[in-house]
Scaffold this active site. Structure first.
Site, PDB file in Angstrom:
ATOM      1  N   ARG A  24       0.838  -1.203   0.000  1.00 31.48           N
ATOM      2  CA  ARG A  24       0.000   0.000   0.000  1.00 31.48           C
ATOM      3  C   ARG A  24       0.874   1.255   0.000  1.00 31.48           C
ATOM      4  NH1 ARG A  24      -0.523   4.601   2.946  1.00 31.48           N
ATOM      5  NH2 ARG A  24      -0.280   3.390   4.879  1.00 31.48           N
ATOM      6  N   ASP A  25       1.556   1.503   1.101  1.00 29.90           N
ATOM      7  CA  ASP A  25       2.393   2.699   1.218  1.00 29.90           C
ATOM      8  C   ASP A  25       3.546   2.643   0.227  1.00 29.90           C
ATOM      9  OD1 ASP A  25       3.329   5.078   2.177  1.00 29.90           O
ATOM     10  OD2 ASP A  25       4.002   4.320   4.103  1.00 29.90           O
ATOM     11  N   HIS A 220       6.648   3.913  12.633  1.00 28.84           N
ATOM     12  CA  HIS A 220       6.642   3.910  11.165  1.00 28.84           C
ATOM     13  C   HIS A 220       7.664   4.954  10.720  1.00 28.84           C
ATOM     14  CE1 HIS A 220       4.210   3.585   7.261  1.00 28.84           C
ATOM     15  NE2 HIS A 220       5.089   4.548   7.010  1.00 28.84           N
ATOM     16  N   HIS A 222      10.598   6.651   8.139  1.00 25.92           N
ATOM     17  CA  HIS A 222      11.156   6.836   6.801  1.00 25.92           C
ATOM     18  C   HIS A 222      12.648   7.115   6.958  1.00 25.92           C
ATOM     19  CE1 HIS A 222       7.357   7.453   4.244  1.00 25.92           C
ATOM     20  NE2 HIS A 222       6.971   7.005   5.426  1.00 25.92           N
ATOM     21  N   CYS A 253       5.533   9.534   0.606  1.00 28.00           N
ATOM     22  CA  CYS A 253       4.222  10.142   0.823  1.00 28.00           C
ATOM     23  C   CYS A 253       3.916  11.070  -0.338  1.00 28.00           C
ATOM     24  CB  CYS A 253       4.202  10.932   2.134  1.00 28.00           C
ATOM     25  SG  CYS A 253       2.652  11.818   2.403  1.00 28.00           S
ATOM     26  N   ASN A 262      10.260   4.274   2.824  1.00 26.21           N
ATOM     27  CA  ASN A 262      10.083   3.719   4.153  1.00 26.21           C
ATOM     28  C   ASN A 262      11.304   2.903   4.567  1.00 26.21           C
ATOM     29  OD1 ASN A 262       7.032   4.111   4.814  1.00 26.21           O
ATOM     30  ND2 ASN A 262       7.031   3.359   2.722  1.00 26.21           N
TER      31      ASN A 262
END
Length: 314
Positions: A24-25, A220, A222, A253, A262
Site C-alpha cells: 500500500r504505502d 513507522h 522513513h 508520501c 520507508n
C-alpha cells in the site's frame, strides 16, 4: 537467525511484529500503473516469506491516488489467502462503505499531528480530521462490532516540512484521541524521516505519561536522513513491539515531497535477526520477493540488504 552470528543486547524483546506496508504505502506513489495481478502476487509472496500482517491497499478515491483504484479487486483476489492479516487504509466514510462491501474486517485510519499537513493531505483541520475519523470508527463498529479491528496512524509525528519540529504534546493529543476512539494500536509516523533516537524515546515516554503504554504503540519510520534503523532500536528499547516496514524500501508520501522511502523490511529483519530477535520472516525469500518487484517496477531496490545479498548471490 543471522548468517554472521547473533549478538544479544540488553533491554530488547524476544520477538517483534512486523507490519508490512509495501503493497500500500510502498506502491501508492508509483507513476506507472502496477497491474492488479502483480500487486496480489506481491502480497502472496510477502505472506509466503513469513509476514503475517500485510497492509493490502487503501480505499481512497481514485482521483487522489490512482495507483490504488483497484482496491476492491485486490481484496477480492486475496480472499482465499490464509495465515495473514490484510488490513486496508480507509480515509473516510465512503471508503469504509467500499471496504465493508468487499468483506474487509481489518482497517486503518489516519490523522496528521500538524495543521499544515492535515490541510494539504485531507483539506481539513486536525479537529475536522479527528471528527471524520470518529465517524469512520463509529461506522465500523456499528457495521461489525468487535469483528472489525481498527488501527490508527498519526503522521508528521517528528517534523513537518511547513511547520518544522512537531510538538510532542500535539502528537500525544491526537494519538490519545485515536486510542480513546477505539483503535487497538497507534502507529507513530515519521513521515519525512527527520526523527532521531532521543526524540523517539521522549515521544514514547510522553505517551506513557498520558496513560498509553508502549505496548499500544507501533512506529513507522522513513529513512530520509538515514535514521530509520537507529530510531527503531530506540523504540524497541522503549517498549515498542510492532514496527512498520516496506519490502524493498518502497514508498514515500504523495503529499510531502521530502518523504523518501520507508524503512526497508529486509534492513529491519537483518538488524533484528542479528540481535537474536524473532520475526518469523525468511529473509532470503523476502529478498527474492523484493527483487521480483524491483524487476516489475524497472529499477533497483533501495534496500541496502537487498542489494548486498543480491550481489553476494550473483
Amino acid at each position: 537467525m543471522s548468517r554472521y552470528g547473533v549478538h544479544f543486547a540488553a533491554g530488547l524483546p524476544q520477538s517483534v511484529q512486523i507490519y508490512e506496508v509495501g503493497a500500500r504505502d510502498g506502491l501508492q506513489n508509483e507513476q506507472r500503473p502496477v497491474p492488479t495481478a502483480v500487486k496480489t502476487e506481491f502480497i502472496t509472496r510477502l505472506a509466503g516469506a513469513g509476514l503475517t500482517t500485510v497492509e493490502a491497499t487503501s480505499f481512497v478515491h481514485p482521483k487522489w491516488v490512482p495507483q490504488l483504484a483497484d482496491a476492491g479487486e485486490v481484496v477480492d483476489a486475496l480472499r482465499g489467502l490464509s495465515g495473514v492479516r490484510l488490513p486496508v487504509l480507509v480515509p473516510n466514510e465512503a471508503g469504509l462503505r467500499r471496504a465493508l462491501d468487499h468483506g474487509v474486517t481489518d482497517i486503518a485510519v489516519f490523522v496528521s499531528a500538524t495543521e499544515a499537513f492535515s490541510r494539504r493531505n485531507l483539506n481539513r483541520t486536525v479537529a475536522e480530521s479527528l471528527a471524520m475519523t470518529e465517524q469512520v470508527i463509529t461506522g465500523a463498529r456499528e457495521a461489525g462490532g468487535d469483528r472489525i479491528s481498527v488501527r490508527g496512524y498519526v503522521s508528521m509525528c517528528f517534523g513537518d516540512p511547513w511547520e518544522g519540529e512537531t510538538s510532542i504534546d500535539a502528537v500525544v493529543g491526537v494519538g490519545s484521541r485515536l486510542l480513546e476512539m477505539g483503535c487497538y494500536e497507534l502507529s507513530l509516523g515519521d513521515t519525512i524521516g527527520v526523527g532521531t533516537p532521543g526524540h523517539v524515546r521522549r515521544l514514547i515516554a510522553a505517551f506513557g505519561e498520558a496513560g498509553h503504554p508502549a505496548s499500544r504503540l507501533a512506529v513507522h519510520f522513513h529513512d530520509t536522513y538515514g535514521q530509520a534503523l537507529a530510531n527503531t532500536l530506540a523504540a524497541l528499547q522503549s517498549g515498542v513491539r510492532t514496527v512498520d516496514a516496506s519490502a524493498g524500501g518502497l514508498g514515500g508520501c504523495p503529499y510531502a515531497k521530502s518523504a523518501t522511502g520507508n524503512l526497508a523490511t529486509e534492513d529491519l529483519v537483518w538488524q533484528l535477526h542479528g540481535l537474536g530477535i524473532d520475526t518469523g520472516v525468511d529473509l532470503d525469500a523476502l529478498v527474492r520477493t523484493s527483487l521480483w518487484m524491483a524487476d516489475h517496477l524497472g529499477r533497483p531496490s533501495p534496500s541496502r540488504v537487498v542489494r548486498a545479498l543480491a550481489a553476494e548471490n550473483g
